[in-house]
Scaffold this active site. Structure first.
Site, mmCIF file in Angstrom:
data_model
loop_
_atom_site.group_PDB
_atom_site.id
_atom_site.type_symbol
_atom_site.label_atom_id
_atom_site.label_comp_id
_atom_site.label_asym_id
_atom_site.label_seq_id
_atom_site.Cartn_x
_atom_site.Cartn_y
_atom_site.Cartn_z
ATOM 1 N N CYS A 159 0.824 -1.206 0.000
ATOM 2 C CA CYS A 159 0.000 0.000 0.000
ATOM 3 C C CYS A 159 0.858 1.257 0.000
ATOM 4 C CB CYS A 159 -0.919 -0.004 1.221
ATOM 5 S SG CYS A 159 -2.023 1.426 1.311
ATOM 6 N N CYS A 211 -0.212 5.491 7.415
ATOM 7 C CA CYS A 211 -1.567 5.132 7.826
ATOM 8 C C CYS A 211 -1.534 4.235 9.054
ATOM 9 C CB CYS A 211 -2.279 4.433 6.670
ATOM 10 S SG CYS A 211 -3.943 3.870 7.087
ATOM 11 N N CYS A 221 -2.404 -0.123 9.407
ATOM 12 C CA CYS A 221 -1.475 -1.259 9.352
ATOM 13 C C CYS A 221 -0.152 -0.859 9.995
ATOM 14 C CB CYS A 221 -1.205 -1.691 7.907
ATOM 15 S SG CYS A 221 -2.645 -2.316 7.017
ATOM 16 N N GLN A 249 -17.279 -9.874 14.433
ATOM 17 C CA GLN A 249 -15.880 -10.197 14.136
ATOM 18 C C GLN A 249 -15.440 -9.449 12.888
ATOM 19 O OE1 GLN A 249 -13.803 -11.756 16.044
ATOM 20 N NE2 GLN A 249 -15.245 -12.568 17.550
ATOM 21 N N PHE A 277 -20.571 -13.684 27.355
ATOM 22 C CA PHE A 277 -20.292 -12.561 26.448
ATOM 23 C C PHE A 277 -20.666 -13.001 25.025
ATOM 24 C CE2 PHE A 277 -17.253 -12.322 29.972
ATOM 25 C CZ PHE A 277 -17.476 -11.044 30.456
ATOM 26 N N GLU A 317 -25.367 -12.225 27.602
ATOM 27 C CA GLU A 317 -24.822 -11.022 26.960
ATOM 28 C C GLU A 317 -25.228 -9.785 27.746
ATOM 29 O OE1 GLU A 317 -23.303 -8.025 24.984
ATOM 30 O OE2 GLU A 317 -22.725 -10.111 24.633
ATOM 31 N N ASP A 356 -15.965 -15.316 25.578
ATOM 32 C CA ASP A 356 -15.364 -14.420 24.593
ATOM 33 C C ASP A 356 -15.502 -12.989 25.087
ATOM 34 O OD1 ASP A 356 -14.335 -13.199 22.348
ATOM 35 O OD2 ASP A 356 -16.119 -13.505 21.119
ATOM 36 N N CYS A 413 -9.247 -11.397 22.527
ATOM 37 C CA CYS A 413 -8.649 -10.415 21.619
ATOM 38 C C CYS A 413 -7.530 -9.650 22.311
ATOM 39 C CB CYS A 413 -9.714 -9.454 21.086
ATOM 40 S SG CYS A 413 -10.579 -8.530 22.373
#
Length: 400
Positions: free
Chosen positions: A51, A57, A60, A239, A266, A286, A332, A358
């Site tokens: 890129c 940027c 990334c 996701q 979750f 949730e 999660d 995550c």
């Protein structure tokens, strides 16, 4: 040159290369050599960034490394988090990397500067926006809206004002949300409608400072999870890539095995609860009201054996007695992890926990609590669905 002197041996948490003697070099890959004058001599794992906006940027951080080095980076971050908690390293599976141009949701920034509107990600560690002319992570359906949005926002934004542009690819098309713009007058209203119709948006929502309001939604917007259409509330978590979702789901289902009763904590919109319901009775818990309601409606329509409970697991985690009703547990949590829920999980009678995370650091913290309660980590599956970024996800199986 000996590795201990100037060869890059690993990538640090923020993406810079690190030599054997501890020096840091931006945009260096493992195998590169940091020269005495501070320049970097490219090695076998140094890739040509695809890129034009890299490295300015902020979308990334690691386009300069090849897939092998990127995969090692993902694994190394998880191993380092475990080591930080004094935990042994279990079986580490080969990382799963989502392909380029598969990101189906993104939040961009927009700003009017004179007669020009710039749209893109912020520069790294900056509020300056990189005006996006190409993108190698977004789905083409999302990137195709960037140029038309410049024209639309040019008529709605005042000079030096910023807005947030959120795009999600749903079953019916792109769900577009604009925050920080003010729609004044009939012409502006008609421009919104024309834009939504021309680009076949699934939904167009505006937040002028008082909450999100849908201005265009020809039919109820959904996202299919295990072939079940689930209503997609504005701003609901999804996701980042469908490819990554499949990888996480596959790992979680493998971890759960043949359990007939499963608690999904979750649960969100049902990423794991719905596929699990094909072979087990599921309790989906949730904390956010709108996703919980959307999932409840979906399972009722689809006749799935899922009970949905709207419950804040940070303030009111499930007790050990409540968890003891289940043979397996899927969890999660958000990036903060599940510190409040972990003590009860550690003493639960379930035979398996599938932990999806995550954030390797909070995963390791919670895993330590579970291990102290008699659990062990059988394996960890690293997943890089945020292509070329320092954001890492994983799925792990814990058993007694």
């Amino acid at each position: 040159m000996p590795v201990s002197e100037g060869t890059i041996v690993r990538i640090a948490a923020r993406g810079e290369g690190v030599t054997g003697d501890g020096r840091h070099a931006p945009l260096a890959a493992p195998g590169d050599v940091l020269m005495a004058d501070g320049t970097v001599q490219a090695g076998p794992h140094h890739a040509v960034p695809p890129c034009r906006h890299f490295p300015r940027c902020g979308g990334c951080q690691l386009q300069h490394v090849d897939d092998a080095a990127y995969a090692d980076y993902l694994t190394g971050r998880i191993v380092g988090a475990l080591a930080g908690q004094g935990l042994a390293v279990p079986e580490m599976r080969p990382p799963h990397l989502s392909p380029p141009r598969t990101r189906r949701r993104a939040s961009l920034r927009a700003e009017r500067i004179g007669r020009r509107v710039v749209i893109g990600f912020n520069e790294a560690q900056s509020h300056r926006i990189v005006d996006m002319q190409e993108c190698h992570i977004l789905r083409p359906e999302l990137f195709a809206l960037v140029a038309p949005l410049r024209a639309l926002l040019g008529s709605m934004m005042k000079d030096r004002r910023q807005a947030t542009v959120t795009m999600t690819l749903a079953d019916q098309g792109v769900d577009l949300a604009l925050e920080g713009v003010v729609v004044e007058g009939l012409a502006a209203q008609e421009a919104l409608t024309d834009f939504a119709a021309t680009h076949r948006l699934a939904r167009l929502a505006i937040d002028e400072g008082y909450g999100s309001e849908a201005r265009w939604e020809p039919e109820p917007i959904t996202i299919r999870l295990d072939s079940v259409p689930v209503g997609l509330p504005p701003g609901a978590f999804l996701q980042a890539t469908e490819d990554g979702e499949v990888a996480l789901r596959t790992a979680a289902l493998e971890a759960v095995g043949d359990a007939e009763t499963v608690a999904d904590l979750f649960a969100g919109l049902g990423t794991f609860a719905l596929p699990l319901s094909a072979r087990a009775r599921v309790l989906a818990v949730e904390g956010a009201r709108d996703p919980a309601l959307a999932l409840r409606v979906a399972v009722q329509r689809g006749q799935r054996p899922v009970a949905v409970e709207h419950r804040d697991l940070f303030r009111r985690p499930l007790s050990t007695d409540e968890l003891n009703r289940f043979e397996a547990i899927v969890i999660d949590p958000p990036r903060a992890g599940a510190k409040e829920q972990a003590p009860a999980l550690a003493t639960a009678a379930a035979r398996t926990i599938a932990y999806v995370s995550c954030n390797p650091a909070t995963f390791a913290r919670d895993a330590k609590i579970l291990i102290e309660g008699g659990w062990r980590i059988d394996w960890i599956q690293p997943i890089g669905q945020f292509r070329w970024s320092t954001h890492i996800e994983l799925a792990a199986r814990l058993t007694r």
